[in-house]
Design a protein around this motif. Structure first.
Motif, PDB file in Angstrom:
ATOM      1  N   THR A 186      22.589  47.334  54.095  1.00  0.00           N
ATOM      2  CA  THR A 186      22.784  46.785  52.753  1.00  0.00           C
ATOM      3  C   THR A 186      24.238  46.943  52.315  1.00  0.00           C
ATOM      4  O   THR A 186      24.830  46.019  51.742  1.00  0.00           O
ATOM      5  N   ARG A 187      24.806  48.100  52.602  1.00  0.00           N
ATOM      6  CA  ARG A 187      26.219  48.330  52.279  1.00  0.00           C
ATOM      7  C   ARG A 187      27.101  47.319  53.000  1.00  0.00           C
ATOM      8  O   ARG A 187      28.020  46.738  52.403  1.00  0.00           O
ATOM      9  N   GLN A 188      26.828  47.090  54.283  1.00  0.00           N
ATOM     10  CA  GLN A 188      27.627  46.130  55.039  1.00  0.00           C
ATOM     11  C   GLN A 188      27.430  44.716  54.526  1.00  0.00           C
ATOM     12  O   GLN A 188      28.370  43.906  54.510  1.00  0.00           O
ATOM     13  N   ALA A 189      26.209  44.401  54.083  1.00  0.00           N
ATOM     14  CA  ALA A 189      25.944  43.075  53.521  1.00  0.00           C
ATOM     15  C   ALA A 189      26.785  42.843  52.267  1.00  0.00           C
ATOM     16  O   ALA A 189      27.278  41.730  52.033  1.00  0.00           O
ATOM     17  N   LEU A 190      26.968  43.881  51.459  1.00  0.00           N
ATOM     18  CA  LEU A 190      27.808  43.774  50.265  1.00  0.00           C
ATOM     19  C   LEU A 190      29.268  43.542  50.647  1.00  0.00           C
ATOM     20  O   LEU A 190      29.951  42.712  50.037  1.00  0.00           O
ATOM     21  N   LEU A 191      29.734  44.259  51.655  1.00  0.00           N
ATOM     22  CA  LEU A 191      31.114  44.083  52.106  1.00  0.00           C
ATOM     23  C   LEU A 191      31.325  42.676  52.664  1.00  0.00           C
ATOM     24  O   LEU A 191      32.328  42.016  52.357  1.00  0.00           O
ATOM     25  N   ASP A 192      30.382  42.216  53.473  1.00  0.00           N
ATOM     26  CA  ASP A 192      30.500  40.875  54.057  1.00  0.00           C
ATOM     27  C   ASP A 192      30.457  39.794  52.979  1.00  0.00           C
ATOM     28  O   ASP A 192      31.212  38.813  53.039  1.00  0.00           O
ATOM     29  N   ALA A 193      29.591  39.977  51.992  1.00  0.00           N
ATOM     30  CA  ALA A 193      29.483  39.000  50.911  1.00  0.00           C
ATOM     31  C   ALA A 193      30.780  38.935  50.114  1.00  0.00           C
ATOM     32  O   ALA A 193      31.269  37.844  49.786  1.00  0.00           O
ATOM     33  N   ALA A 194      31.343  40.095  49.808  1.00  0.00           N
ATOM     34  CA  ALA A 194      32.604  40.128  49.062  1.00  0.00           C
ATOM     35  C   ALA A 194      33.708  39.436  49.842  1.00  0.00           C
ATOM     36  O   ALA A 194      34.499  38.661  49.284  1.00  0.00           O
ATOM     37  N   LEU A 195      33.777  39.698  51.134  1.00  0.00           N
ATOM     38  CA  LEU A 195      34.824  39.105  51.960  1.00  0.00           C
ATOM     39  C   LEU A 195      34.707  37.587  52.001  1.00  0.00           C
ATOM     40  O   LEU A 195      35.712  36.873  51.935  1.00  0.00           O
ATOM     41  N   GLU A 196      33.496  37.082  52.089  1.00  0.00           N
ATOM     42  CA  GLU A 196      33.296  35.629  52.079  1.00  0.00           C
ATOM     43  C   GLU A 196      33.766  35.028  50.754  1.00  0.00           C
ATOM     44  O   GLU A 196      34.431  33.989  50.734  1.00  0.00           O
ATOM     45  N   LEU A 197      33.432  35.676  49.670  1.00  0.00           N
ATOM     46  CA  LEU A 197      33.818  35.165  48.355  1.00  0.00           C
ATOM     47  C   LEU A 197      35.322  35.251  48.120  1.00  0.00           C
ATOM     48  O   LEU A 197      35.882  34.492  47.318  1.00  0.00           O
ATOM     49  N   LEU A 198      35.976  36.177  48.810  1.00  0.00           N
ATOM     50  CA  LEU A 198      37.414  36.373  48.636  1.00  0.00           C
ATOM     51  C   LEU A 198      38.257  35.381  49.433  1.00  0.00           C
ATOM     52  O   LEU A 198      39.487  35.420  49.360  1.00  0.00           O
ATOM     53  N   ALA A 199      37.616  34.499  50.160  1.00  0.00           N
ATOM     54  CA  ALA A 199      38.359  33.544  50.984  1.00  0.00           C
ATOM     55  C   ALA A 199      39.280  32.665  50.143  1.00  0.00           C
ATOM     56  O   ALA A 199      40.361  32.275  50.595  1.00  0.00           O
ATOM     57  N   GLU A 200      38.866  32.382  48.911  1.00  0.00           N
ATOM     58  CA  GLU A 200      39.638  31.454  48.080  1.00  0.00           C
ATOM     59  C   GLU A 200      40.056  32.034  46.732  1.00  0.00           C
ATOM     60  O   GLU A 200      40.459  31.289  45.847  1.00  0.00           O
ATOM     61  N   ARG A 201      39.948  33.337  46.561  1.00  0.00           N
ATOM     62  CA  ARG A 201      40.306  33.907  45.257  1.00  0.00           C
ATOM     63  C   ARG A 201      40.798  35.345  45.393  1.00  0.00           C
ATOM     64  O   ARG A 201      40.638  35.967  46.436  1.00  0.00           O
ATOM     65  N   ALA A 202      41.377  35.863  44.307  1.00  0.00           N
ATOM     66  CA  ALA A 202      41.851  37.237  44.293  1.00  0.00           C
ATOM     67  C   ALA A 202      40.695  38.188  43.994  1.00  0.00           C
ATOM     68  O   ALA A 202      39.700  37.803  43.368  1.00  0.00           O
ATOM     69  N   PHE A 203      40.841  39.426  44.412  1.00  0.00           N
ATOM     70  CA  PHE A 203      39.779  40.414  44.206  1.00  0.00           C
ATOM     71  C   PHE A 203      39.498  40.628  42.720  1.00  0.00           C
ATOM     72  O   PHE A 203      38.358  40.845  42.331  1.00  0.00           O
ATOM     73  N   ALA A 204      40.526  40.559  41.893  1.00  0.00           N
ATOM     74  CA  ALA A 204      40.356  40.777  40.454  1.00  0.00           C
ATOM     75  C   ALA A 204      39.425  39.744  39.822  1.00  0.00           C
ATOM     76  O   ALA A 204      38.842  39.995  38.765  1.00  0.00           O
ATOM     77  N   ASN A 205      39.265  38.591  40.472  1.00  0.00           N
ATOM     78  CA  ASN A 205      38.417  37.526  39.927  1.00  0.00           C
ATOM     79  C   ASN A 205      37.000  37.545  40.490  1.00  0.00           C
ATOM     80  O   ASN A 205      36.213  36.632  40.235  1.00  0.00           O
ATOM     81  N   LEU A 206      36.689  38.599  41.227  1.00  0.00           N
ATOM     82  CA  LEU A 206      35.369  38.710  41.843  1.00  0.00           C
ATOM     83  C   LEU A 206      34.461  39.566  40.963  1.00  0.00           C
ATOM     84  O   LEU A 206      34.867  40.627  40.486  1.00  0.00           O
ATOM     85  N   SER A 207      33.235  39.115  40.746  1.00  0.00           N
ATOM     86  CA  SER A 207      32.317  39.876  39.900  1.00  0.00           C
ATOM     87  C   SER A 207      31.227  40.547  40.727  1.00  0.00           C
ATOM     88  O   SER A 207      30.861  40.075  41.810  1.00  0.00           O
ATOM     89  N   LEU A 208      30.704  41.620  40.195  1.00  0.00           N
ATOM     90  CA  LEU A 208      29.630  42.355  40.856  1.00  0.00           C
ATOM     91  C   LEU A 208      28.405  41.461  41.048  1.00  0.00           C
ATOM     92  O   LEU A 208      27.765  41.488  42.106  1.00  0.00           O
ATOM     93  N   ARG A 209      28.076  40.670  40.037  1.00  0.00           N
ATOM     94  CA  ARG A 209      26.892  39.812  40.134  1.00  0.00           C
ATOM     95  C   ARG A 209      27.030  38.771  41.238  1.00  0.00           C
ATOM     96  O   ARG A 209      26.061  38.444  41.932  1.00  0.00           O
ATOM     97  N   GLU A 210      28.238  38.232  41.396  1.00  0.00           N
ATOM     98  CA  GLU A 210      28.453  37.268  42.473  1.00  0.00           C
ATOM     99  C   GLU A 210      28.235  37.908  43.840  1.00  0.00           C
ATOM    100  O   GLU A 210      27.627  37.310  44.736  1.00  0.00           O
ATOM    101  N   VAL A 211      28.758  39.111  44.007  1.00  0.00           N
ATOM    102  CA  VAL A 211      28.657  39.799  45.289  1.00  0.00           C
ATOM    103  C   VAL A 211      27.205  40.116  45.619  1.00  0.00           C
ATOM    104  O   VAL A 211      26.737  39.877  46.736  1.00  0.00           O
ATOM    105  N   THR A 212      26.472  40.664  44.641  1.00  0.00           N
ATOM    106  CA  THR A 212      25.079  41.031  44.899  1.00  0.00           C
ATOM    107  C   THR A 212      24.211  39.795  45.132  1.00  0.00           C
ATOM    108  O   THR A 212      23.296  39.825  45.962  1.00  0.00           O
ATOM    109  N   LYS A 213      24.502  38.721  44.430  1.00  0.00           N
ATOM    110  CA  LYS A 213      23.740  37.491  44.641  1.00  0.00           C
ATOM    111  C   LYS A 213      23.955  36.972  46.048  1.00  0.00           C
ATOM    112  O   LYS A 213      23.001  36.564  46.742  1.00  0.00           O
ATOM    113  N   ARG A 214      25.223  36.970  46.509  1.00  0.00           N
ATOM    114  CA  ARG A 214      25.521  36.495  47.861  1.00  0.00           C
ATOM    115  C   ARG A 214      24.889  37.409  48.914  1.00  0.00           C
ATOM    116  O   ARG A 214      24.441  36.945  49.963  1.00  0.00           O
ATOM    117  N   ALA A 215      24.844  38.719  48.622  1.00  0.00           N
ATOM    118  CA  ALA A 215      24.261  39.677  49.570  1.00  0.00           C
ATOM    119  C   ALA A 215      22.735  39.664  49.545  1.00  0.00           C
ATOM    120  O   ALA A 215      22.087  40.192  50.449  1.00  0.00           O
TER     121      ALA A 215
END
Length: 216
Positions: free
Chosen positions: A21-50
């Motif tokens: 589950t921890r790795q799924a969160l990391l992988d989801a965040a990395l995918e979402l970061l492909a086109e944006r800065a980390f500061a623009n990433l939300s917890l809800r987006e990461v958990t939804k993707r994971a």
């Protein structure tokens, strides 16, 4: 990327499930970061993707900043290990340069999302994530300084000068990372030119710094 439901459907221990589950969160965040800065990433987006509920996030990370730092560590850990392996038998300057550059090239091409995240956050990020990148690069440079001291002509150098040379090499390698990520067109010929230029930069450092040290 497989969904968390697919992963957890396999029979595993509680500890293994937690790690997945921890790795799924990391992988989801990395995918979402492909086109944006980390500061623009939300917890809800990461958990939804994971594929987990937002409250489950806190079983693995205390905050989004902690997740970002974990991403930095994951991105750098394998690279440091691979580069160290490439430098394990430094018979000549040419050998260590060629092995390190080619290892870097292979690793960047295999993990472009990690390196896009690192280079973007190093220059435009802020807070704990940017500090974590600075720390990891310093560790990378310190490892290299130790290796440089193994060369016969560098054994008499003091620690400050070895670290200065190591910092120059790390800076040159980061330039190569950016060039690989931004390469256009994306083909073997372009990559070959970037690798050749990277090797030339490092040769200039290896040849120039010792001479500078003599005449300073």
């Amino acid at each position: 990327m497989r969904t968390l439901a697919q992963v957890t459907a396999e029979p595993v221990s509680r500890q293994e499930r937690k790690q997945r589950t921890r790795q799924a969160l990391l992988d989801a965040a990395l995918e979402l970061l492909a086109e944006r800065a980390f500061a623009n990433l939300s917890l809800r987006e990461v958990t939804k993707r994971a594929g987990i509920v937002p409250t489950a996030f806190y079983r693995h990370f205390a905050s989004m900043d902690e997740l970002g730092v974990a991403l930095v560590e994951e991105s750098m850990r394998t690279l440091r290990r691979m580069i160290r392996s490439a430098r394990s038998n430094p018979r000549t300057y040419t050998h260590i340069i060629r092995a390190s550059v080619r290892t870097l090239h292979e690793h960047v091409r295999a993990h472009e999302d990690h390196f896009r995240f690192l280079t973007r956050e190093r220059y435009s990020g802020s807070g704990p994530v940017q500090r974590a990148i600075a720390i990891e690069l310093k560790l990378f440079s310190s490892d290299l300084a130790v290796d440089l001291a193994r060369f016969e002509h560098l054994r008499e150098w003091n620690t400050d000068d070895l670290h200065m040379m190591a910092d120059l090499i790390v800076t040159a390698m980061l330039s190569t990372v950016v060039e690989l990520i931004e390469a256009r067109p994306r083909d073997e010929e372009t990559d070959a030119l970037i690798v050749k230029t990277a090797e030339k930069r490092l040769r200039l450092i290896f040849l120039g710094v010792p001479n500078w040290r003599v005449v300073r």
